[in-house]
Write an enzyme that holds these catalytic residues in place. Structure first.
Site, mmCIF file in Angstrom:
data_model
loop_
_atom_site.group_PDB
_atom_site.id
_atom_site.type_symbol
_atom_site.label_atom_id
_atom_site.label_comp_id
_atom_site.label_asym_id
_atom_site.label_seq_id
_atom_site.Cartn_x
_atom_site.Cartn_y
_atom_site.Cartn_z
ATOM 1 C CD GLU A 218 -2.410 -1.050 2.689
ATOM 2 O OE1 GLU A 218 -2.387 -0.284 3.438
ATOM 3 O OE2 GLU A 218 -3.538 -1.868 2.882
ATOM 4 C CE LYS A 220 5.063 4.486 7.096
ATOM 5 N NZ LYS A 220 5.078 5.969 7.625
ATOM 6 N NE ARG A 225 -3.145 3.590 11.975
ATOM 7 C CZ ARG A 225 -2.254 2.561 12.188
ATOM 8 N NH1 ARG A 225 -0.803 2.711 12.686
ATOM 9 N NH2 ARG A 225 -2.670 1.395 12.353
ATOM 10 N NE ARG A 240 2.098 6.006 16.482
ATOM 11 C CZ ARG A 240 2.993 5.502 15.725
ATOM 12 N NH1 ARG A 240 3.205 5.854 14.295
ATOM 13 N NH2 ARG A 240 3.800 4.947 16.142
ATOM 14 C CG PHE A 308 -4.330 1.933 6.291
ATOM 15 C CD1 PHE A 308 -4.272 0.944 7.440
ATOM 16 C CD2 PHE A 308 -3.921 3.087 6.189
ATOM 17 C CE1 PHE A 308 -3.943 1.694 8.460
ATOM 18 C CE2 PHE A 308 -3.538 3.713 7.286
ATOM 19 C CZ PHE A 308 -3.359 3.112 8.422
HETATM 20 P P1 AMP Z 1 5.973 5.074 11.252
HETATM 21 O O1 AMP Z 1 5.141 6.420 11.600
HETATM 22 O O2 AMP Z 1 7.211 5.399 10.051
HETATM 23 O O3 AMP Z 1 6.185 4.263 12.139
HETATM 24 O O4 AMP Z 1 4.980 4.540 10.049
HETATM 25 C C1 AMP Z 1 3.973 3.967 10.688
HETATM 26 C C2 AMP Z 1 2.618 4.902 10.358
HETATM 27 O O5 AMP Z 1 2.529 5.066 9.085
HETATM 28 C C3 AMP Z 1 1.041 4.516 10.988
HETATM 29 O O6 AMP Z 1 1.167 4.415 12.214
HETATM 30 C C4 AMP Z 1 0.442 5.237 9.974
HETATM 31 O O7 AMP Z 1 0.181 6.689 10.526
HETATM 32 C C5 AMP Z 1 1.140 5.642 8.710
HETATM 33 N N1 AMP Z 1 0.629 4.929 7.662
HETATM 34 C C6 AMP Z 1 0.564 5.779 6.433
HETATM 35 N N2 AMP Z 1 0.066 4.948 5.265
HETATM 36 C C7 AMP Z 1 -0.208 3.641 5.996
HETATM 37 C C8 AMP Z 1 -0.911 2.413 5.473
HETATM 38 N N3 AMP Z 1 -1.092 2.090 4.140
HETATM 39 N N4 AMP Z 1 -1.017 1.628 6.263
HETATM 40 C C9 AMP Z 1 -0.550 1.481 7.572
HETATM 41 N N5 AMP Z 1 -0.035 2.706 8.130
HETATM 42 C C10 AMP Z 1 0.065 3.735 7.271
#
Ligand code: AMP
Length: 533
Positions: A218, A220, A225, A240, A308
């Site tokens: 998917e 990102k 969130r 979050r 998602f």
């Molecule tokens: P990180 O903040 O780098 O740890 O990445 C995780 C975060 O990416 C999640 O908590 C979401 O807020 C965000 N995110 C963006 N797109 C997606 C997606 N397709 N699936 C899950 N999380 C996503």
């Protein structure tokens, strides 16, 4: 039960190094409490005052406390006999303290507590307020204690914790209803669950290997969130950190209203859009914290929500279904516009070009989801893997130094720490003054002074609360910091107001990254080879 008793048991737990003995002491203590008191005690022992899903700030800094403490030393008590502070009273007074913005009232509430406390109780209360409890009764130990109290398997307790989003409720459920009650904890509308998280991956090849040759990729999205709960006409959106952000994200509410079902919980990301392009996360994060002129600000930066996942539909918990089944259900209630772009692939070239298309469209990278994986709230595992264009880690600021020259008057050199889960403490990995704008330095200085715990020479020590996303060139082994590691050329990419300090990179993750970096170094790979795997 009096607070004094809790302080005594905390001291005993702190003084034993044996995990088994800590759990025995805690289980013995909780079994003497009624469920309501046990919930309060569990929160306090883990360094929290309120349930995690409430995300309430006490709003008490060092200067407020100092005034309350100085009143205690100057005001003579009317009588030497006074009632001890009970657990329930303590929390209800702290709740009132959090709910008032008047400094005078805050001081008088705190004074009403500490005027009836021994020095030892006051010291422990200060440790709670400054987030420094660290008696070695972290969430892991408390979950094991709940398992012991309820004669239950740890995995059942863990699962209940992810749905309840509060260690206090876990302990009280264990006391009230034993293992059966923990087992039957269900996802509930309008009670946020901890979002599922992703582990890091470095190449598309690694993703396919980890996911058994086939995966769902998917986009990102780089936003905020959102967990959206709807029942009929009522909609709530949680962040979050599990706080209710409904008024700040009307687009998420209208996206939920348009969905083709009446009762559901959706998981997604809200992204700022300008001229059809995603815009910097910082902009949206500012919106979430905006108190004044909300509407004017909203129209300037519209949000787009990409869903998602779906966790719940019309009375049915969907979390144990496979990802691919949940996605099909999600597709049946949301139109394409509101869905995260997704492709299922087992082909390396196809996966690489999907990753490149995400980057070209201005997104952060891709998320890979194992096709047969359940939704595991609060878990950061390999069922979800993130592949980003740049390596960053999330750190908490534990201290800051006063700047010189152009930056004088600002706290501008930040001591960065990761979370050492095993020992329940934050350990430093570096320092940086790079990456913030002048306006951010100013805001940061204000917030850090509110969180001040102590000051020594030019260093201000703060309650670990502010999370920053940090870019770095390399992780090195280093004896300089208690973590054993140092970040080379650390630079703050952005302030993550949406993250809690318990949400940051752990020492264990940092160690893994260090090893992965070495492997990559050895094979000559670098960031630009991600798409090619
Ligand atoms: P990180 O903040 O780098 O740890 O990445 C995780 C975060 O990416 C999640 O908590 C979401 O807020 C965000 N995110 C963006 N797109 C997606 C997606 N397709 N699936 C899950 N999380 C996503």
């Amino acid at each position: 039960m009096n607070f004094e008793e809790l302080v005594k048991v905390a001291r005993k737990v702190e003084n034993t190094t044996s995990r088994k003995e800590k759990i025995r002491l805690l289980a013995d203590f909780f079994s003497r409490l009624n469920p309501e008191e046990a919930a309060i005690a569990a929160r306090l022992l883990s360094g929290r005052i309120f349930p995690e899903y409430r995300d309430v700030a006490l709003g008490v800094g060092w200067s407020t406390l100092r005034e309350a403490l100085s009143m205690k030393s100057t005001v003579k008590p009317l009588t030497t006999f006074y009632a001890k502070v009970t657990l329930k009273e303590l929390v209800s007074v702290l709740e009132k303290t959090a709910n008032t913005s008047s400094r005078k009232k805050k001081i008088s509430y705190i004074y009403s507590l500490i005027s009836r406390m021994s020095d030892e109780e006051i010291e422990f209360l200060l440790r709670i307020i400054f987030g420094e409890v660290r008696i070695g009764a972290n969430i892991g130990i408390l979950l094991e204690t709940a398992a012991k109290l309820a004669h239950c398997k740890l995995e059942i307790v863990r699962r209940a914790y992810m749905y309840l989003s509060d260690i206090g409720d876990v302990i009280s459920t264990a006391i009230k209803g034993g293992c059966k009650a923990l087992e039957t904890v269900k996802i509930t509308l309008f009670r946020p669950v901890k979002p599922m998280l992703a582990a890091m991956a470095y190449t598309v090849e690694e993703i396919l290997r980890e996911h058994g040759g086939k995966t769902a990729l998917e986009y990102k999205y780089d936003g905020v969130r959102v967990q959206v709960h709807r029942k009929g006409r009522s909609v709530k959106v949680f962040s979050r950190r599990l706080s209710d952000i409904t008024p700040y994200v009307p687009e998420a509410v209208s996206a939920a209203e348009k969905a083709g079902a009446d009762e559901f919980i959706l998981d997604g990301e809200a992204v700022g859009v300008e001229g059809g392009k995603p815009i910097a996360f910082q902009e949206i994060s500012r919106r979430i914290r905006r108190k004044k002129d909300k509407e004017k600000f909203f129209s300037r930066i519209p949000l787009h929500v990409y869903f998602f996942d779906i966790l719940y539909l019309n009375g049915r918990d969907l979390t144990s279904l496979k990802y691919i089944e949940r996605r099909r259900i999600l597709e049946s209630i949301c139109n394409e516009e509101c869905l995260a772009r997704m492709t299922v692939t087992s082909n390396l070239n196809e996966a690489s070009s999907f990753y490149s298309s995400a980057i070209e469209a201005g997104h952060e990278g891709v998320m890979a989801k194992r096709l047969d994986s359940p939704y595991e709230p609060g878990t950061r595992g390999k069922h979800w893997l993130k592949l980003k264009a740049s390596d960053t880690i999330d750190c908490v600021i534990v201290a800051a130094e006063w700047g010189h020259g152009r930056r004088s008057g600002w706290l501008s050199d930040y001591h960065l720490a990761v979370y050492d889960e095993k020992n329940d403490r934050f350990v430093r990995v570096g320092k940086t003054y790079k990456g913030l704008t002048d306006a951010e330095f100013e805001e940061m200085t204000k917030r850090l002074l509110e969180l001040k715990v102590a000051e020594e020479d030019y260093i201000v020590y703060v309650k670990p609360e502010i999370v920053v996303e940090v870019e770095y060139a390399e992780i090195q082994r280093s004896p300089r910091y208690e973590s054993g590691y140092a970040l080379r050329f650390a630079r703050i990419k952005r302030i993550r107001w949406d993250r809690s300090p318990y949400d940051i990179t752990t020492l264990e993750e940092l160690e893994k990254r260090y090893q992965a970096q070495h492997r990559r170094g050895a094979s000559g790979e670098n960031n630009s080879s991600r798409a090619a795997g």
